[in-house]
Structure formats: structure tokens, C-alpha cells
Design a protein around this motif. Sequence first.
Motif, PDB file in Angstrom:
ATOM      1  N   ASN A 159     -14.067 -31.004  21.580  1.00 49.41           N
ATOM      2  CA  ASN A 159     -15.008 -32.052  21.955  1.00 49.41           C
ATOM      3  C   ASN A 159     -16.370 -31.703  21.357  1.00 49.41           C
ATOM      4  O   ASN A 159     -16.862 -30.595  21.559  1.00 49.41           O
ATOM      5  CB  ASN A 159     -15.104 -32.121  23.479  1.00 49.41           C
ATOM      6  CG  ASN A 159     -16.008 -33.231  23.960  1.00 49.41           C
ATOM      7  OD1 ASN A 159     -17.009 -33.570  23.335  1.00 49.41           O
ATOM      8  ND2 ASN A 159     -15.662 -33.799  25.104  1.00 49.41           N
ATOM      9  N   PRO A 160     -17.003 -32.621  20.625  1.00 48.55           N
ATOM     10  CA  PRO A 160     -18.300 -32.318  20.015  1.00 48.55           C
ATOM     11  C   PRO A 160     -19.384 -31.972  21.040  1.00 48.55           C
ATOM     12  O   PRO A 160     -20.421 -31.426  20.688  1.00 48.55           O
ATOM     13  CB  PRO A 160     -18.674 -33.590  19.257  1.00 48.55           C
ATOM     14  CG  PRO A 160     -17.500 -34.476  19.291  1.00 48.55           C
ATOM     15  CD  PRO A 160     -16.527 -33.957  20.293  1.00 48.55           C
ATOM     16  N   LEU A 161     -19.149 -32.263  22.306  1.00 51.59           N
ATOM     17  CA  LEU A 161     -20.121 -31.947  23.347  1.00 51.59           C
ATOM     18  C   LEU A 161     -19.817 -30.605  24.029  1.00 51.59           C
ATOM     19  O   LEU A 161     -20.487 -30.230  24.995  1.00 51.59           O
ATOM     20  CB  LEU A 161     -20.165 -33.069  24.387  1.00 51.59           C
ATOM     21  CG  LEU A 161     -20.533 -34.447  23.839  1.00 51.59           C
ATOM     22  CD1 LEU A 161     -20.442 -35.500  24.931  1.00 51.59           C
ATOM     23  CD2 LEU A 161     -21.906 -34.431  23.209  1.00 51.59           C
ATOM     24  N   ALA A 162     -18.811 -29.892  23.536  1.00 47.11           N
ATOM     25  CA  ALA A 162     -18.411 -28.627  24.159  1.00 47.11           C
ATOM     26  C   ALA A 162     -19.524 -27.594  24.100  1.00 47.11           C
ATOM     27  O   ALA A 162     -19.679 -26.784  25.014  1.00 47.11           O
ATOM     28  CB  ALA A 162     -17.156 -28.090  23.488  1.00 47.11           C
ATOM     29  N   GLY A 164     -15.652 -34.386  13.744  1.00 51.46           N
ATOM     30  CA  GLY A 164     -16.940 -34.878  14.212  1.00 51.46           C
ATOM     31  C   GLY A 164     -18.033 -33.862  13.955  1.00 51.46           C
ATOM     32  O   GLY A 164     -17.918 -33.002  13.091  1.00 51.46           O
ATOM     33  N   THR A 165     -19.119 -33.946  14.735  1.00 46.00           N
ATOM     34  CA  THR A 165     -20.259 -33.051  14.555  1.00 46.00           C
ATOM     35  C   THR A 165     -20.404 -32.151  15.769  1.00 46.00           C
ATOM     36  O   THR A 165     -20.494 -32.624  16.895  1.00 46.00           O
ATOM     37  CB  THR A 165     -21.552 -33.869  14.358  1.00 46.00           C
ATOM     38  OG1 THR A 165     -21.413 -34.667  13.181  1.00 46.00           O
ATOM     39  CG2 THR A 165     -22.755 -32.954  14.195  1.00 46.00           C
ATOM     40  N   LEU A 166     -20.424 -30.847  15.514  1.00 47.77           N
ATOM     41  CA  LEU A 166     -20.612 -29.852  16.568  1.00 47.77           C
ATOM     42  C   LEU A 166     -21.951 -29.164  16.343  1.00 47.77           C
ATOM     43  O   LEU A 166     -22.223 -28.659  15.256  1.00 47.77           O
ATOM     44  CB  LEU A 166     -19.488 -28.816  16.535  1.00 47.77           C
ATOM     45  CG  LEU A 166     -19.600 -27.676  17.553  1.00 47.77           C
ATOM     46  CD1 LEU A 166     -19.461 -28.214  18.986  1.00 47.77           C
ATOM     47  CD2 LEU A 166     -18.558 -26.608  17.269  1.00 47.77           C
ATOM     48  N   ASN A 167     -22.794 -29.164  17.371  1.00 49.68           N
ATOM     49  CA  ASN A 167     -24.083 -28.483  17.323  1.00 49.68           C
ATOM     50  C   ASN A 167     -23.979 -27.161  18.070  1.00 49.68           C
ATOM     51  O   ASN A 167     -23.452 -27.118  19.181  1.00 49.68           O
ATOM     52  CB  ASN A 167     -25.168 -29.333  18.009  1.00 49.68           C
ATOM     53  CG  ASN A 167     -25.463 -30.590  17.239  1.00 49.68           C
ATOM     54  OD1 ASN A 167     -26.091 -30.550  16.192  1.00 49.68           O
ATOM     55  ND2 ASN A 167     -24.995 -31.720  17.741  1.00 49.68           N
ATOM     56  N   ILE A 168     -24.493 -26.092  17.449  1.00 49.34           N
ATOM     57  CA  ILE A 168     -24.587 -24.804  18.146  1.00 49.34           C
ATOM     58  C   ILE A 168     -25.967 -24.218  17.896  1.00 49.34           C
ATOM     59  O   ILE A 168     -26.694 -24.656  16.997  1.00 49.34           O
ATOM     60  CB  ILE A 168     -23.489 -23.799  17.703  1.00 49.34           C
ATOM     61  CG1 ILE A 168     -23.664 -23.374  16.245  1.00 49.34           C
ATOM     62  CG2 ILE A 168     -22.107 -24.364  17.959  1.00 49.34           C
ATOM     63  CD1 ILE A 168     -22.782 -22.196  15.832  1.00 49.34           C
ATOM     64  N   ALA A 211     -10.796 -27.626  12.531  1.00 50.63           N
ATOM     65  CA  ALA A 211      -9.437 -27.637  13.087  1.00 50.63           C
ATOM     66  C   ALA A 211      -9.063 -29.042  13.521  1.00 50.63           C
ATOM     67  O   ALA A 211      -8.633 -29.274  14.640  1.00 50.63           O
ATOM     68  CB  ALA A 211      -9.352 -26.678  14.266  1.00 50.63           C
ATOM     69  N   SER A 212      -9.255 -29.977  12.620  1.00 44.65           N
ATOM     70  CA  SER A 212      -8.971 -31.365  12.950  1.00 44.65           C
ATOM     71  C   SER A 212      -8.443 -32.065  11.715  1.00 44.65           C
ATOM     72  O   SER A 212      -8.623 -31.602  10.594  1.00 44.65           O
ATOM     73  CB  SER A 212     -10.264 -32.044  13.412  1.00 44.65           C
ATOM     74  OG  SER A 212     -10.055 -33.427  13.581  1.00 44.65           O
ATOM     75  N   ASN A 213      -7.806 -33.197  11.925  1.00 50.31           N
ATOM     76  CA  ASN A 213      -7.377 -34.033  10.802  1.00 50.31           C
ATOM     77  C   ASN A 213      -8.482 -34.986  10.372  1.00 50.31           C
ATOM     78  O   ASN A 213      -8.268 -35.850   9.535  1.00 50.31           O
ATOM     79  CB  ASN A 213      -6.118 -34.803  11.157  1.00 50.31           C
ATOM     80  CG  ASN A 213      -4.895 -33.915  11.157  1.00 50.31           C
ATOM     81  OD1 ASN A 213      -4.853 -32.910  10.446  1.00 50.31           O
ATOM     82  ND2 ASN A 213      -3.913 -34.244  11.959  1.00 50.31           N
ATOM     83  N   ALA A 214      -9.665 -34.844  10.962  1.00 50.60           N
ATOM     84  CA  ALA A 214     -10.839 -35.635  10.580  1.00 50.60           C
ATOM     85  C   ALA A 214     -11.916 -34.677  10.088  1.00 50.60           C
ATOM     86  O   ALA A 214     -11.943 -33.505  10.462  1.00 50.60           O
ATOM     87  CB  ALA A 214     -11.354 -36.420  11.788  1.00 50.60           C
ATOM     88  N   ALA A 215     -12.783 -35.176   9.240  1.00 51.87           N
ATOM     89  CA  ALA A 215     -13.868 -34.349   8.720  1.00 51.87           C
ATOM     90  C   ALA A 215     -14.710 -33.788   9.855  1.00 51.87           C
ATOM     91  O   ALA A 215     -14.905 -34.446  10.884  1.00 51.87           O
ATOM     92  CB  ALA A 215     -14.742 -35.167   7.777  1.00 51.87           C
ATOM     93  N   GLY A 216     -15.199 -32.576   9.686  1.00 53.51           N
ATOM     94  CA  GLY A 216     -16.016 -31.929  10.700  1.00 53.51           C
ATOM     95  C   GLY A 216     -17.307 -31.397  10.120  1.00 53.51           C
ATOM     96  O   GLY A 216     -17.344 -30.957   8.971  1.00 53.51           O
ATOM     97  N   THR A 217     -18.373 -31.435  10.919  1.00 52.23           N
ATOM     98  CA  THR A 217     -19.673 -30.902  10.509  1.00 52.23           C
ATOM     99  C   THR A 217     -20.151 -29.922  11.562  1.00 52.23           C
ATOM    100  O   THR A 217     -20.155 -30.236  12.753  1.00 52.23           O
ATOM    101  CB  THR A 217     -20.708 -32.040  10.359  1.00 52.23           C
ATOM    102  OG1 THR A 217     -20.248 -32.949   9.353  1.00 52.23           O
ATOM    103  CG2 THR A 217     -22.073 -31.493   9.965  1.00 52.23           C
ATOM    104  N   LEU A 218     -20.566 -28.752  11.110  1.00 56.95           N
ATOM    105  CA  LEU A 218     -21.142 -27.755  12.007  1.00 56.95           C
ATOM    106  C   LEU A 218     -22.639 -27.701  11.741  1.00 56.95           C
ATOM    107  O   LEU A 218     -23.075 -27.404  10.634  1.00 56.95           O
ATOM    108  CB  LEU A 218     -20.514 -26.386  11.764  1.00 56.95           C
ATOM    109  CG  LEU A 218     -21.069 -25.234  12.619  1.00 56.95           C
ATOM    110  CD1 LEU A 218     -20.843 -25.509  14.109  1.00 56.95           C
ATOM    111  CD2 LEU A 218     -20.435 -23.912  12.209  1.00 56.95           C
TER     112      LEU A 218
END
Length: 159
Positions: free
Chosen positions: A8-11, A31-35, A57-64
Motif C-alpha cells: 500500500n503506498p500509504l504504508a 504506485g508511489t511510495l514515500n519514505i 514488487a508489482s505488475n505496475a510501475a513503481g516510484t520510490l
Amino acid sequence: QHILRAANPLALTSQNSVTLDFNATLQVGGGTLNIGNLLVGDPLGNAVTNGVYVENASNAAGTLRINQTVNDTWDAIFRDGVTPGINSAFDAVVRNNTLSLVKLGSATATMTQANTYTGSTQIGSLNGPTGGTLRLGPGGSINPASPLAVFGGVFELAG
């Protein structure tokens, strides 16, 4: 293998620092994950022998998006995701498992591994916060075919 999978991008938020040590992986769940700070421990050897990875770790593009406020050496391999075999075996759909990286925050982050992610690399934000310095140290690289954008900050080749 120790895996932190943020499905979940809100994790996590930019208030959460993530530390990766021996045999550890941070997985973006699409999706987009902010840390906050990404801190890579000081294991003996290097990311390849110690299994330290940042991946999608997804079948969709991810942004960190990393808000780095503490200088650190990222002795980790940043890479795209791999479509699980169960999906590949039953369909021929091309998956977009790319990982993109956004470096924010005033600190310097030094990449020391041959990173294979194919998404974009961005330093700072357009009309937003600056990105400090993203340095490619000895042995460090990003995919030369991937887009690079600097909106406030420095991209440094120190290798």
C-alpha cells in the motif's frame, strides 16, 4: 531474505526511515511510495554478496520517493521487479515492473552498485523541494537509457 514489502503506498511516509542490512530487500508495491531516510547498514562485502536490494514488487510501475536528510552510502542494488512465474506461465501480458527513483532532501546519497532499474531518476521536484546530491560513487551506475531530471540539487559523478 528479509523483505519489507510496501503493498500500500500509504504504508510508509516521509517520516519513516528505512534501514537495510544483510540480506534485506525493500519492495515498492507499484504506485508511489514515500519514505524518509534510506540507510544501508555496513555489512561485510557488498550488496551482491549480501543480498541488499530496492525493487518494485508489482505488475505496475513503481516510484520510490526518498526524503534523504542524512548523508549515506546506498550499497544496495536498485532494480525493476520480476513478474512472478505463476503470472508469466498463464499469459503473455507484458508487465510494467519498472522502478523509478526520486531523491529529495538536503543530504548526499551515494550509489555504489551497478543499478539496473529502467524507470526515471529524478533529483528534487519541479516547483517543490530540492533534492540535495545524488552521487554515483566508485562502482555506482544507473541505466544510461533511463531518463534523468534534476529540478534542484546535484547529480554527481564521483566514480
